[in-house]
Design an enzyme around this catalytic site. Structure first.
Site, mmCIF file in Angstrom:
data_model
loop_
_atom_site.group_PDB
_atom_site.id
_atom_site.type_symbol
_atom_site.label_atom_id
_atom_site.label_comp_id
_atom_site.label_asym_id
_atom_site.label_seq_id
_atom_site.Cartn_x
_atom_site.Cartn_y
_atom_site.Cartn_z
ATOM 1 N N GLU A 104 0.836 -1.197 0.000
ATOM 2 C CA GLU A 104 0.000 0.000 0.000
ATOM 3 C C GLU A 104 0.874 1.252 0.000
ATOM 4 O O GLU A 104 2.006 1.207 0.489
ATOM 5 C CB GLU A 104 -0.903 -0.039 1.246
ATOM 6 C CG GLU A 104 -1.781 1.160 1.471
ATOM 7 C CD GLU A 104 -2.837 1.385 0.409
ATOM 8 O OE1 GLU A 104 -2.469 1.500 -0.774
ATOM 9 O OE2 GLU A 104 -4.018 1.490 0.750
ATOM 10 N N ASP A 108 -3.388 5.439 6.884
ATOM 11 C CA ASP A 108 -3.691 6.464 7.881
ATOM 12 C C ASP A 108 -4.781 5.943 8.814
ATOM 13 O O ASP A 108 -4.468 5.353 9.834
ATOM 14 C CB ASP A 108 -4.011 7.822 7.249
ATOM 15 C CG ASP A 108 -4.943 7.761 6.049
ATOM 16 O OD1 ASP A 108 -5.816 6.885 5.995
ATOM 17 O OD2 ASP A 108 -4.810 8.627 5.176
ATOM 18 N N LYS A 136 0.765 6.696 9.073
ATOM 19 C CA LYS A 136 0.408 7.815 9.951
ATOM 20 C C LYS A 136 -0.097 7.239 11.273
ATOM 21 O O LYS A 136 -1.301 7.039 11.451
ATOM 22 C CB LYS A 136 -0.678 8.684 9.303
ATOM 23 C CG LYS A 136 -0.246 9.417 8.062
ATOM 24 C CD LYS A 136 -1.394 10.260 7.537
ATOM 25 C CE LYS A 136 -1.014 11.051 6.304
ATOM 26 N NZ LYS A 136 -2.159 11.842 5.795
ATOM 27 N N PHE A 157 -1.571 16.019 4.326
ATOM 28 C CA PHE A 157 -1.914 15.531 2.983
ATOM 29 C C PHE A 157 -0.692 15.670 2.088
ATOM 30 O O PHE A 157 -0.069 16.730 2.037
ATOM 31 C CB PHE A 157 -3.098 16.303 2.391
ATOM 32 C CG PHE A 157 -3.518 15.730 1.067
ATOM 33 C CD1 PHE A 157 -4.294 14.592 1.009
ATOM 34 C CD2 PHE A 157 -3.095 16.310 -0.116
ATOM 35 C CE1 PHE A 157 -4.653 14.035 -0.205
ATOM 36 C CE2 PHE A 157 -3.450 15.762 -1.344
ATOM 37 C CZ PHE A 157 -4.236 14.620 -1.380
ATOM 38 N N ASP A 164 -1.521 10.852 -5.025
ATOM 39 C CA ASP A 164 -2.112 11.861 -5.905
ATOM 40 C C ASP A 164 -3.008 12.847 -5.172
ATOM 41 O O ASP A 164 -3.432 12.615 -4.045
ATOM 42 C CB ASP A 164 -2.953 11.165 -6.977
ATOM 43 C CG ASP A 164 -4.246 10.601 -6.425
ATOM 44 O OD1 ASP A 164 -5.329 11.046 -6.845
ATOM 45 O OD2 ASP A 164 -4.189 9.704 -5.557
#
Length: 179
Positions: A104, A108, A136, A157, A164
């Site tokens: 992956e 998060d 995270k 972010f 993306d």
């Protein structure tokens, strides 16, 4: 530090490609330590689209036999998680009775990996290991562990190196954070 603009947002450099590749070297060595010399052939499952760059770098560093498969799921719109995970394309290979290393881009909340673990268990995977380029920890609240991750980051972010913003920025060599 360089800056870029994607759509309506400006981003600044957060992680340089050299740092990312060094971290991938480290996580690959941990995986190699667990799988080197295994008698079975595990499945390396790339979660598309975001993990494709990470998966390609990782697989070149693995020194055991594996089969490569992919699956596309979605949970983000813009810069925010929808909280819901959905399939876009189904798994392109069998996992019944197989060990699976899920590759992956970022973990998060853990919602996508929870969804994917259930999906793989339903299809008979004998063991599921989660490997993420980025993790995270302050956002993660699930009752399973992320077995391998290259780097731990704060709750920001980011784009680049496969990640993306509304399908833009995946090809950037570095990782950028909103400015």
């Amino acid at each position: 530090m360089s800056t870029i603009k994607l759509k309506d947002k400006c981003f600044r450099t957060y992680l340089k490609e050299k740092e990312i590749l060094k971290a991938i070297d480290g996580v690959a060595e941990k995986i190699n330590g667990d799988f080197r010399g295994c008698s079975d052939v595990p499945v390396l499952l790339c979660v598309l689209n975001g993990a494709v760059v990470f998966a390609s770098e990782l697989m070149r560093r693995l020194d055991f036999d594996f089969e490569f498969a992919s699956l596309k799921i979605r949970s983000y719109e813009g810069t925010h998680s929808t909280g819901k995970v959905s399939y876009v394309d189904a798994l392109n290979g069998g996992v019944e009775g197989r060990r699976v290393i899920v590759c992956e881009d970022i973990v998060d909340s853990g919602n996508s990996m929870e969804f994917l673990r259930a999906y793989l268990k339903e299809r008979g995977a004998s063991d599921i290991r989660i490997c993420s380029m980025l993790f995270k920890p302050e956002m993660f609240r699930k009752d399973f562990k992320v077995d391998y991750y290259a780097m731990s980051i704060s709750n920001e972010f980011i784009v680049g190196f496969g990640l993306d913003y509304d399908e833009l920025g995946r090809g950037l060599r570095d990782i950028y954070i909103i400015k």
